[in-house]
Design an enzyme around this catalytic site. Sequence first.
Site, PDB file in Angstrom:
ATOM      1  N   ASP A  54       1.005  -1.185   0.011  1.00  0.00           N
ATOM      2  CA  ASP A  54      -0.244   0.185   0.123  1.00  0.00           C
ATOM      3  C   ASP A  54       1.177   1.557  -0.115  1.00  0.00           C
ATOM      4  OD1 ASP A  54      -2.590   1.557   0.218  1.00  0.00           O
ATOM      5  OD2 ASP A  54      -1.437   1.585   2.801  1.00  0.00           O
ATOM      6  N   ASP A  88      -0.296   4.677   1.117  1.00  0.00           N
ATOM      7  CA  ASP A  88      -0.442   6.445   2.055  1.00  0.00           C
ATOM      8  C   ASP A  88      -0.236   5.372   3.821  1.00  0.00           C
ATOM      9  OD1 ASP A  88      -0.501   8.389   0.277  1.00  0.00           O
ATOM     10  OD2 ASP A  88      -3.312   7.431  -0.178  1.00  0.00           O
TER      11      ASP A  88
HETATM   12  C1  BG6 Z   1      -5.919   5.754  -0.091  1.00  0.00           C
HETATM   13  C2  BG6 Z   1      -6.321   6.838   1.132  1.00  0.00           C
HETATM   14  O1  BG6 Z   1      -4.241   5.744   0.469  1.00  0.00           O
HETATM   15  O2  BG6 Z   1      -6.591   6.271  -0.447  1.00  0.00           O
HETATM   16  C3  BG6 Z   1      -6.785   7.248   1.462  1.00  0.00           C
HETATM   17  O3  BG6 Z   1      -5.528   5.800   2.476  1.00  0.00           O
HETATM   18  C4  BG6 Z   1      -8.056   7.968   0.635  1.00  0.00           C
HETATM   19  O4  BG6 Z   1      -7.490   8.244   2.613  1.00  0.00           O
HETATM   20  C5  BG6 Z   1      -7.610   7.416  -1.126  1.00  0.00           C
HETATM   21  O5  BG6 Z   1      -8.956   8.738   0.755  1.00  0.00           O
HETATM   22  C6  BG6 Z   1      -7.811   7.589  -2.712  1.00  0.00           C
HETATM   23  O6  BG6 Z   1      -6.858   9.008  -2.376  1.00  0.00           O
HETATM   24  P1  BG6 Z   1      -7.568   9.629  -3.550  1.00  0.00           P
HETATM   25  O7  BG6 Z   1      -6.044  10.282  -4.001  1.00  0.00           O
HETATM   26  O8  BG6 Z   1      -7.981   8.588  -4.967  1.00  0.00           O
HETATM   27  O9  BG6 Z   1      -8.154  10.531  -3.387  1.00  0.00           O
HETATM   28 MG    MG Z   2      -2.400   3.114   3.748  1.00  0.00          MG
END
Ligand code: BG6
Ligand code: MG
Length: 218
Positions: free
Chosen positions: A11, A13
């Site tokens: 993953d 984030d």
């Molecule tokens: C995930 C995060 O990796 O991505 C979430 O942990 C986030 O918090 C999700 O909502 C979607 O991200 P993005 O950049 O497409 O808005």
């Molecule tokens: Mg994550």
Amino acid sequence: MADQIRAFIFDLDGVITDTAEFHYLAWKRLADEQGLSFTREDNDQLRGVSRRESLNRLLKGKAIHEETALAWMERKNNYYREYLATITPEHCLPGVLPFLNAARAAGLKIAIGSASKNARDVLERLGILQMFDTIGDGNVVLNTKPAPDLFVWVAGRLDIYTNQGVVFEDAEAGIDAALRGGFWTVGVGTANIQHAHMVSPNGLAGLSVQQVLARFKA
Ligand code: BG6
Ligand code: MG
């Protein structure tokens, strides 16, 4: 036990870099502008889930028009991207680079499985985009975590069986997704991830590749 482990799937984030604070600031800005309450505790519930599901959770049951929902998600994303502009290679979490290098040196494939539509951009800013064999992001499948689809898509691209892959995740939704897909799981951090096969509270810095391979040896 697993067949031989052939790939590590990360993953992004919360595992490779800590963008949770940027997501929080961006949602908070939107919530403040719209007069909605949104706390850091609320933000913990958004970990790992898609932008759309994040908005649903932020709304706490309040109904809005579809056009408004799309406009709010775009606004939040624009705020988020302002914060992303500050990311540099120094923003990889501790231990990430040595761990990725060790995995490659051990002959494993490495991949990203992130719900974020901004994943490629973040990886590029971190300077590690080219290290990965495959990148699965928020654009590749319809059903997002905790559905297994994204990780299964990545396994397909890597040409492995799902029980030959180990997924590293910091979020409950991500561990659930990987378990449903038949992967081995390592929970990274201290969120609600105790149902992973293995947990590393101190992130990748607290783990070695050999330790993970030994845990999932055939
Ligand atoms: C995930 C995060 O990796 O991505 C979430 O942990 C986030 O918090 C999700 O909502 C979607 O991200 P993005 O950049 O497409 O808005
Ligand atoms: Mg994550």
